[in-house]
Design a protein around this motif. Structure first.
Motif, PDB file in Angstrom:
ATOM      1  N   GLU A  31       0.829  -1.211   0.000  1.00 33.08           N
ATOM      2  CA  GLU A  31       0.000   0.000   0.000  1.00 33.08           C
ATOM      3  C   GLU A  31       0.862   1.258   0.000  1.00 33.08           C
ATOM      4  OE1 GLU A  31      -3.273   0.327  -0.272  1.00 33.08           O
ATOM      5  OE2 GLU A  31      -3.542  -1.839  -0.464  1.00 33.08           O
ATOM      6  N   LEU A  32       1.940   1.237   0.766  1.00 33.03           N
ATOM      7  CA  LEU A  32       2.842   2.399   0.794  1.00 33.03           C
ATOM      8  C   LEU A  32       3.501   2.598  -0.563  1.00 33.03           C
ATOM      9  CD1 LEU A  32       4.589   1.927   4.274  1.00 33.03           C
ATOM     10  CD2 LEU A  32       2.599   3.350   3.721  1.00 33.03           C
ATOM     11  N   ALA A  33       3.925   1.486  -1.209  1.00 34.55           N
ATOM     12  CA  ALA A  33       4.575   1.589  -2.518  1.00 34.55           C
ATOM     13  C   ALA A  33       3.604   2.138  -3.562  1.00 34.55           C
ATOM     14  CB  ALA A  33       5.106   0.219  -2.945  1.00 34.55           C
ATOM     15  N   ARG A  34       2.354   1.698  -3.508  1.00 33.08           N
ATOM     16  CA  ARG A  34       1.354   2.193  -4.468  1.00 33.08           C
ATOM     17  C   ARG A  34       1.140   3.693  -4.290  1.00 33.08           C
ATOM     18  NH1 ARG A  34      -4.359   2.812  -4.584  1.00 33.08           N
ATOM     19  NH2 ARG A  34      -5.178   2.666  -6.720  1.00 33.08           N
ATOM     20  N   PHE A  35       1.109   4.151  -3.036  1.00 36.60           N
ATOM     21  CA  PHE A  35       0.932   5.586  -2.791  1.00 36.60           C
ATOM     22  C   PHE A  35       2.100   6.378  -3.372  1.00 36.60           C
ATOM     23  CE2 PHE A  35       1.542   9.427  -0.276  1.00 36.60           C
ATOM     24  CZ  PHE A  35       0.284  10.007  -0.365  1.00 36.60           C
ATOM     25  N   LEU A  36       3.312   5.860  -3.208  1.00 37.46           N
ATOM     26  CA  LEU A  36       4.475   6.561  -3.759  1.00 37.46           C
ATOM     27  C   LEU A  36       4.403   6.625  -5.281  1.00 37.46           C
ATOM     28  CD1 LEU A  36       7.391   5.219  -1.513  1.00 37.46           C
ATOM     29  CD2 LEU A  36       6.297   7.471  -1.428  1.00 37.46           C
ATOM     30  N   GLU A  37       3.921   5.570  -5.903  1.00 37.41           N
ATOM     31  CA  GLU A  37       3.778   5.582  -7.359  1.00 37.41           C
ATOM     32  C   GLU A  37       2.750   6.634  -7.794  1.00 37.41           C
ATOM     33  OE1 GLU A  37       2.715   1.669  -8.556  1.00 37.41           O
ATOM     34  OE2 GLU A  37       4.669   0.788  -8.046  1.00 37.41           O
ATOM     35  N   LEU A  38       1.617   6.666  -7.106  1.00 35.76           N
ATOM     36  CA  LEU A  38       0.561   7.599  -7.482  1.00 35.76           C
ATOM     37  C   LEU A  38       0.970   9.055  -7.287  1.00 35.76           C
ATOM     38  CD1 LEU A  38      -2.530   5.759  -5.935  1.00 35.76           C
ATOM     39  CD2 LEU A  38      -2.060   6.084  -8.382  1.00 35.76           C
ATOM     40  N   THR A  39       1.788   9.314  -6.263  1.00 31.52           N
ATOM     41  CA  THR A  39       2.157  10.703  -5.948  1.00 31.52           C
ATOM     42  C   THR A  39       3.523  11.088  -6.493  1.00 31.52           C
ATOM     43  OG1 THR A  39       3.018   9.978  -3.784  1.00 31.52           O
ATOM     44  CG2 THR A  39       0.723  10.756  -3.875  1.00 31.52           C
ATOM     45  N   ASP A  40       4.102  10.229  -7.312  1.00 32.98           N
ATOM     46  CA  ASP A  40       5.378  10.576  -7.944  1.00 32.98           C
ATOM     47  C   ASP A  40       5.209  11.870  -8.737  1.00 32.98           C
ATOM     48  OD1 ASP A  40       8.076  10.207  -8.762  1.00 32.98           O
ATOM     49  OD2 ASP A  40       7.338   9.474 -10.701  1.00 32.98           O
ATOM     50  N   LEU A  41       6.192  12.751  -8.619  1.00 31.99           N
ATOM     51  CA  LEU A  41       6.114  14.061  -9.273  1.00 31.99           C
ATOM     52  C   LEU A  41       6.844  14.051 -10.614  1.00 31.99           C
ATOM     53  CD1 LEU A  41       6.751  16.359  -6.176  1.00 31.99           C
ATOM     54  CD2 LEU A  41       4.586  16.048  -7.388  1.00 31.99           C
ATOM     55  N   TYR A  42       6.218  14.673 -11.617  1.00 28.81           N
ATOM     56  CA  TYR A  42       6.861  14.797 -12.917  1.00 28.81           C
ATOM     57  C   TYR A  42       6.368  16.083 -13.586  1.00 28.81           C
ATOM     58  CZ  TYR A  42       2.635  13.586 -15.547  1.00 28.81           C
ATOM     59  OH  TYR A  42       1.387  13.598 -16.109  1.00 28.81           O
ATOM     60  N   ARG A  43       7.082  16.517 -14.605  1.00 28.94           N
ATOM     61  CA  ARG A  43       6.675  17.705 -15.357  1.00 28.94           C
ATOM     62  C   ARG A  43       5.881  17.257 -16.576  1.00 28.94           C
ATOM     63  NH1 ARG A  43       8.217  20.896 -19.567  1.00 28.94           N
ATOM     64  NH2 ARG A  43       7.925  23.146 -19.333  1.00 28.94           N
ATOM     65  N   ARG A  44       4.661  17.758 -16.667  1.00 28.62           N
ATOM     66  CA  ARG A  44       3.823  17.383 -17.805  1.00 28.62           C
ATOM     67  C   ARG A  44       4.492  17.804 -19.117  1.00 28.62           C
ATOM     68  NH1 ARG A  44      -1.419  16.058 -16.356  1.00 28.62           N
ATOM     69  NH2 ARG A  44      -2.048  16.662 -14.235  1.00 28.62           N
ATOM     70  N   PRO A  45       4.398  16.969 -20.137  1.00 31.06           N
ATOM     71  CA  PRO A  45       4.973  17.369 -21.433  1.00 31.06           C
ATOM     72  C   PRO A  45       4.222  18.560 -22.029  1.00 31.06           C
ATOM     73  CG  PRO A  45       3.685  15.343 -21.635  1.00 31.06           C
ATOM     74  CD  PRO A  45       3.795  15.640 -20.168  1.00 31.06           C
ATOM     75  N   ASP A  46       4.935  19.388 -22.741  1.00 33.64           N
ATOM     76  CA  ASP A  46       4.316  20.547 -23.374  1.00 33.64           C
ATOM     77  C   ASP A  46       3.381  20.098 -24.490  1.00 33.64           C
ATOM     78  OD1 ASP A  46       5.831  22.142 -21.727  1.00 33.64           O
ATOM     79  OD2 ASP A  46       7.431  22.437 -23.209  1.00 33.64           O
ATOM     80  N   PRO A  47       2.305  20.840 -24.704  1.00 34.67           N
ATOM     81  CA  PRO A  47       1.434  20.555 -25.853  1.00 34.67           C
ATOM     82  C   PRO A  47       2.226  20.677 -27.153  1.00 34.67           C
ATOM     83  CG  PRO A  47       0.399  22.112 -24.338  1.00 34.67           C
ATOM     84  CD  PRO A  47       1.821  21.973 -23.913  1.00 34.67           C
ATOM     85  N   PRO A  48       1.820  19.951 -28.196  1.00 34.09           N
ATOM     86  CA  PRO A  48       2.549  20.034 -29.484  1.00 34.09           C
ATOM     87  C   PRO A  48       2.668  21.480 -29.979  1.00 34.09           C
ATOM     88  CG  PRO A  48       0.926  18.272 -29.532  1.00 34.09           C
ATOM     89  CD  PRO A  48       0.698  19.023 -28.264  1.00 34.09           C
ATOM     90  N   GLY A  49       3.883  21.869 -30.272  1.00 31.11           N
ATOM     91  CA  GLY A  49       4.129  23.199 -30.819  1.00 31.11           C
ATOM     92  C   GLY A  49       4.122  24.315 -29.809  1.00 31.11           C
ATOM     93  N   VAL A  50       4.033  23.974 -28.487  1.00 35.26           N
ATOM     94  CA  VAL A  50       3.982  24.991 -27.447  1.00 35.26           C
ATOM     95  C   VAL A  50       5.078  24.712 -26.425  1.00 35.26           C
ATOM     96  CG1 VAL A  50       2.615  26.052 -25.616  1.00 35.26           C
ATOM     97  CG2 VAL A  50       1.502  25.311 -27.737  1.00 35.26           C
ATOM     98  N   ALA A  51       5.830  25.730 -26.054  1.00 38.33           N
ATOM     99  CA  ALA A  51       6.843  25.605 -25.011  1.00 38.33           C
ATOM    100  C   ALA A  51       6.362  26.336 -23.767  1.00 38.33           C
ATOM    101  CB  ALA A  51       8.170  26.191 -25.492  1.00 38.33           C
ATOM    102  N   VAL A  52       6.113  25.585 -22.693  1.00 35.43           N
ATOM    103  CA  VAL A  52       5.616  26.164 -21.452  1.00 35.43           C
ATOM    104  C   VAL A  52       6.769  26.274 -20.462  1.00 35.43           C
ATOM    105  CG1 VAL A  52       3.993  25.921 -19.554  1.00 35.43           C
ATOM    106  CG2 VAL A  52       3.335  25.176 -21.853  1.00 35.43           C
ATOM    107  N   ILE A  53       7.001  27.473 -19.965  1.00 40.31           N
ATOM    108  CA  ILE A  53       8.076  27.689 -18.990  1.00 40.31           C
ATOM    109  C   ILE A  53       7.455  27.683 -17.603  1.00 40.31           C
ATOM    110  CG2 ILE A  53       9.897  29.223 -18.223  1.00 40.31           C
ATOM    111  CD1 ILE A  53      10.032  30.343 -21.044  1.00 40.31           C
ATOM    112  N   THR A  54       7.644  26.599 -16.869  1.00 39.31           N
ATOM    113  CA  THR A  54       7.074  26.491 -15.520  1.00 39.31           C
ATOM    114  C   THR A  54       7.865  25.480 -14.710  1.00 39.31           C
ATOM    115  OG1 THR A  54       5.096  25.895 -14.225  1.00 39.31           O
ATOM    116  CG2 THR A  54       5.457  24.694 -16.266  1.00 39.31           C
ATOM    117  N   ALA A  55       7.879  25.722 -13.409  1.00 41.09           N
ATOM    118  CA  ALA A  55       8.540  24.779 -12.497  1.00 41.09           C
ATOM    119  C   ALA A  55       7.528  23.874 -11.805  1.00 41.09           C
ATOM    120  CB  ALA A  55       9.352  25.546 -11.448  1.00 41.09           C
TER     121      ALA A  55
END
Length: 230
Positions: free
Chosen positions: A14-38
């Motif tokens: 259960e703890l491992a599943r929670f870590l997987e679900l809450t893993d942080l990542y940066r969403r990929p930019d939409p096609p043809g758009v560059a988003v500058i965000t942290a």
């Protein structure tokens, strides 16, 4: 101390599943758009994270009872609302995985008291205050809970605390409105008399020496956790 969880493998899953679900990542930019965000996002859907958190918090309450106050929170919330949970989960998983090894290596593998496996009347009464570090008040609350549940069990609201237990464990035969509590069959033996005299004396000692001073004396110092547990 002994871990108060029956199925450690399940808890770690259960703890491992929670870590997987809450893993942080940066969403990929939409096609043809560059988003500058942290800003970072969790990999799991919010409803799945909330469902997992409901179970994980109960595991954390068992393994790290004071995780809400001991694991840093304020600075982590600026990153993501689940950062405190994630750090607590990582700590708890290490405890579940390596508790026996750590205790053996440190040379202190003696059994410990575990409040979570005490009688439900005791732990249910004490738990909210215990988990917030109010140990003296938790002991008092446990005494109140045992008294109230005993009154309910016997159908008596006319007496409480010392008198309640003295009458309940009395070796006299029951009377109208005065049922008895019995720890063994009355076989007329010295053991029967000793057991019930001792139970009555134990209750009197608790209410006289612990519960009453806690309730009526202002300014008593906080109990150390181990002393409150004992």
């Amino acid at each position: 101390m002994a871990i108060p969880i029956a199925d450690i493998a399940w808890a770690r899953e259960e703890l491992a599943r929670f870590l997987e679900l809450t893993d942080l990542y940066r969403r990929p930019d939409p096609p043809g758009v560059a988003v500058i965000t942290a800003q970072l996002s969790n990999r799991g859907a919010e409803k799945d994270i909330l469902g997992s958190a409901q179970v994980v918090e109960q595991i954390l309450d068992r393994v790290l009872p004071r995780w809400r106050t001991e694991v840093p929170d304020s600075r982590n919330r600026r990153v993501n609302r689940w950062c405190q949970h994630r750090e607590a989960v990582q700590r708890a998983d290490t405890v579940l995985e390596r508790d026996a090894e750590v205790r053996a290596r440190l040379g202190d593998d003696a059994p410990d008291l575990n409040a979570a496996v005490m009688h439900p009347w005791v732990w249910e009464g004490a738990r909210p205050l215990w988990q917030s570090g109010h140990f003296r008040e938790a002991v008092t609350a446990a005494g109140r809970k045992v008294n109230a549940e005993t009154q309910n069990k016997l159908g008596r609201k006319d007496v409480s605390e010392t008198r309640l237990f003295q009458q309940s464990f009395s070796q006299e035969h029951p009377k109208p409105g005065q049922p008895r509590l019995r720890l063994m069959e009355d076989d007329g033996s010295d053991t029967f008399r000793s057991v019930h005299r001792g139970a009555s004396a134990f209750a009197e000692g608790f209410f006289a020496a612990i519960r009453n001073p806690n309730s009526h004396e202002d300014g008593l110092p906080e109990l150390p956790e181990h002393e409150a547990l004992e």
